[in-house]
Design a protein around this motif. Sequence first.
Motif, PDB file in Angstrom:
ATOM      1  N   ASP A 151       5.119  -4.173 -10.103  1.00  0.00           N
ATOM      2  CA  ASP A 151       4.655  -5.110  -9.391  1.00  0.00           C
ATOM      3  C   ASP A 151       3.866  -4.329  -8.293  1.00  0.00           C
ATOM      4  O   ASP A 151       4.512  -3.721  -7.409  1.00  0.00           O
ATOM      5  CB  ASP A 151       5.741  -5.870  -8.790  1.00  0.00           C
ATOM      6  N   PRO A 152       2.645  -4.421  -8.285  1.00  0.00           N
ATOM      7  CA  PRO A 152       1.874  -3.519  -7.371  1.00  0.00           C
ATOM      8  C   PRO A 152       2.159  -3.945  -5.939  1.00  0.00           C
ATOM      9  O   PRO A 152       1.949  -3.169  -5.046  1.00  0.00           O
ATOM     10  CB  PRO A 152       0.435  -3.723  -7.851  1.00  0.00           C
ATOM     11  N   ASP A 153       2.649  -5.199  -5.618  1.00  0.00           N
ATOM     12  CA  ASP A 153       2.796  -5.835  -4.426  1.00  0.00           C
ATOM     13  C   ASP A 153       4.113  -5.618  -3.955  1.00  0.00           C
ATOM     14  O   ASP A 153       4.298  -5.814  -2.747  1.00  0.00           O
ATOM     15  CB  ASP A 153       2.327  -7.248  -4.423  1.00  0.00           C
ATOM     16  N   ASP A 154       5.104  -4.945  -4.810  1.00  0.00           N
ATOM     17  CA  ASP A 154       6.438  -4.997  -4.283  1.00  0.00           C
ATOM     18  C   ASP A 154       7.032  -3.443  -5.094  1.00  0.00           C
ATOM     19  O   ASP A 154       8.045  -3.517  -5.944  1.00  0.00           O
ATOM     20  CB  ASP A 154       7.228  -6.069  -4.768  1.00  0.00           C
ATOM     21  N   PRO A 155       6.295  -2.279  -4.618  1.00  0.00           N
ATOM     22  CA  PRO A 155       6.941  -1.004  -5.263  1.00  0.00           C
ATOM     23  C   PRO A 155       8.541  -0.906  -4.945  1.00  0.00           C
ATOM     24  O   PRO A 155       9.160  -0.258  -5.586  1.00  0.00           O
ATOM     25  CB  PRO A 155       5.926   0.154  -4.783  1.00  0.00           C
ATOM     26  N   ASP A 156       8.901  -1.306  -3.609  1.00  0.00           N
ATOM     27  CA  ASP A 156      10.082  -1.180  -3.243  1.00  0.00           C
ATOM     28  C   ASP A 156      11.202  -1.980  -4.075  1.00  0.00           C
ATOM     29  O   ASP A 156      12.245  -1.376  -4.346  1.00  0.00           O
ATOM     30  CB  ASP A 156      10.388  -1.477  -1.775  1.00  0.00           C
ATOM     31  N   GLY A 157      10.683  -3.169  -4.448  1.00  0.00           N
ATOM     32  CA  GLY A 157      11.558  -3.857  -5.345  1.00  0.00           C
ATOM     33  C   GLY A 157      11.794  -3.227  -6.534  1.00  0.00           C
ATOM     34  O   GLY A 157      12.861  -3.419  -7.057  1.00  0.00           O
ATOM     35  N   ASP A 158      10.613  -2.763  -7.132  1.00  0.00           N
ATOM     36  CA  ASP A 158      10.565  -1.890  -8.521  1.00  0.00           C
ATOM     37  C   ASP A 158      11.861  -0.886  -8.330  1.00  0.00           C
ATOM     38  O   ASP A 158      12.485  -0.769  -9.210  1.00  0.00           O
ATOM     39  CB  ASP A 158       9.246  -1.673  -8.726  1.00  0.00           C
ATOM     40  N   GLY A 159      11.793  -0.026  -7.285  1.00  0.00           N
ATOM     41  CA  GLY A 159      12.560   1.008  -7.300  1.00  0.00           C
ATOM     42  C   GLY A 159      13.972   0.659  -7.047  1.00  0.00           C
ATOM     43  O   GLY A 159      14.918   1.284  -7.651  1.00  0.00           O
ATOM     44  N   MET A 160      14.151  -0.458  -6.499  1.00  0.00           N
ATOM     45  CA  MET A 160      15.499  -0.998  -5.939  1.00  0.00           C
ATOM     46  C   MET A 160      16.217  -1.308  -7.374  1.00  0.00           C
ATOM     47  O   MET A 160      17.381  -1.097  -7.742  1.00  0.00           O
ATOM     48  CB  MET A 160      15.327  -2.057  -5.173  1.00  0.00           C
ATOM     49  N   LEU A 161      15.554  -2.081  -8.264  1.00  0.00           N
ATOM     50  CA  LEU A 161      16.045  -2.596  -9.569  1.00  0.00           C
ATOM     51  C   LEU A 161      16.264  -1.226 -10.399  1.00  0.00           C
ATOM     52  O   LEU A 161      17.278  -1.299 -11.261  1.00  0.00           O
ATOM     53  CB  LEU A 161      14.921  -3.652 -10.062  1.00  0.00           C
ATOM     54  N   ASP A 162      15.457  -0.471 -10.491  1.00  0.00           N
ATOM     55  CA  ASP A 162      15.797   0.838 -11.183  1.00  0.00           C
ATOM     56  C   ASP A 162      16.670   1.574 -10.866  1.00  0.00           C
ATOM     57  O   ASP A 162      17.694   2.224 -11.569  1.00  0.00           O
ATOM     58  CB  ASP A 162      14.368   1.493 -11.383  1.00  0.00           C
TER      59      ASP A 162
END
Length: 624
Positions: A151-162
């Motif tokens: 998600d280009p608008d939510d890189p922090d959320g992407d990192g949190m899920l991984d």
Amino acid sequence: MAGRTLRKAVQDRIDATMASLAVWFMDAWTVVERGYRRPLTRLALKLKFAFYPLLAVVALSWLAWDYSHERSLDAAEDGIFDTVVQWRPVEPKPSGKTVVVEIDDCSLEWTRAQGLGGWPWPRSVHADLLDALDRAGVRAVGVDVQFVDRDPDDPDGDGMLDTVAAAGQGRFVFASARQAEDFDDASPLRVDQLPGAFRLDDDSPAKGPQVAVLLPYGEAMARHSALTNIRRAEDGVLRDIPLHDEAGGWGLPTLPLQLAATLQGKAASSYPAWIRVNWREQHRLPYVSAADLLAGKRVCGAPADAPPRLKDAVVLVGYTASGISDSKPTPVNPAMPGVEVWAEATDALLHDTAIWLPPTSLKYLLAAFLIALTAYAFWRGEPHEDVDGVFVATNLVLLTAAVLGLTFFGIFLDIFASVGFVSLCFGLCRMYAAVQRGRAIGNNDYRDEYDPQRHPWLVMCRLRFAPLPGQDAFTGVRGKREYRRLLRRQLYAGGDAVMIEGIVERKSWLHEILDDLMVLIWTGTDRESALQVAKRELDLLHHHLESGDLPLSDHGKVMVCISLAEIDDDDDSTNRGERMRLRELLGQDLNDDIEYPLTADNRFVLERAQLLVFDDDDTQGDTA
């Protein structure tokens, strides 16, 4: 009083009308019956008992062809399985240790109310959901949600899920998707590089072919992922859940297989290629709304409803909300959420509740055995009452065992289509036997009616079976049964004799009195020709009775009483005289005590037959 009189008049009128219609219908139906029965009789006279082995050969050949080609019996079983699953009186309950966390309409409304937006959720919400499940003490989680792109608008959320995926150390399994084979050549991935891939056998190549699979975007998520593609039957209904997809001798595990292999510590290759879930309609798996876990309290559903126990449970997360649910048609639900399908398969693997199905070859072997047995029974000339009863009882036992096995033991004996095919073959045998019997008993649907002017002479023969003295009960019954069978077989094969219906059969209320009697009739244009035909067929009967493993002389003998008369009275204006003479001839043959043993050369037929001479005056008083 007047009302009862009117009702009686109406009822009488209806009865009279129905009687007239019945006569009209039966006359018309007789024409139809004779239109196909008499041609069948001519066929039966040519084929005789060869029809039964020929039918068996054709049926067995079709079974062999169908088994090696389309396997239509399998397709027929699918619909029957659905019906049995829906109608069974008792269905198994789920283990309660596999829980569905649904992303439902209520969950979407709750996140929207929290300012988190609708679907798709930010990846941080999914991370929070997995964290809540982890804190609840679940054993493992299968996530039936695709996370293909970042998600280009939510890189922090992407990192949190991984990061949550990595912390799960394989307990969180994410969804991947197998693309169409047309995309395989352009894929940078080989099958052996994919997570959980395994060789199907020792001959599989060490390096598999290229394969197009959409993996989750995160490194940890991709490392702990499994396929969520699913294949349905040809009719579109999902009965069997695939546990792996095959590519170049390698297997790619689906979500239930990856979870089960991880939790049970077994190699993925040790599981079958698919399982059939013991589908339930009334006792579904426990559900909990994702919003309840995110909020830490009951926000969806009735507050009084107790939430399912999550500690030590295996959880499948997926969406059921309107517009995003990937529903699948199953035998018990035309629109079952995809996440519930995966959860049912997972529960079946972990708790060994999948339906056991015998090898496909069993239904074909069973059908072949029953067809061969049916054809053999009819070929032997067994009495149709016994064959009918045994056939019906056998089918009832098989079908009852199949229903009880599925209801109480999780075993589906898919024999229903086999029984149906065997019933078709049985019906053909039964129809052909009815043709043979119809001609043997003189039914005028199968043969021309007796004409005393064309064949004025009748020879009537009474056969009586006399068992040898001193035999035990079983030997006596067996010998008498074999005598009846061989006699019936000769008559059904198409000789000139006509038997009086009912006397040869057993299990009647006059069984003890008429058990050993049989009356045969032959016709002729003159005395000599009628007697010659009778002698020839009685000689042939003795030959048949002395052949085989149970010769007549070992268990009894047949006593013969022979009578003859000229039935035609030369009066064409009425048949009253012929009827009287026929009754007298029958009475003499049944009552006469002069008998001779059946032998290989029954010359007594020609020399000692009792001639009944009529006094013309005796027939004038016939009022029958």
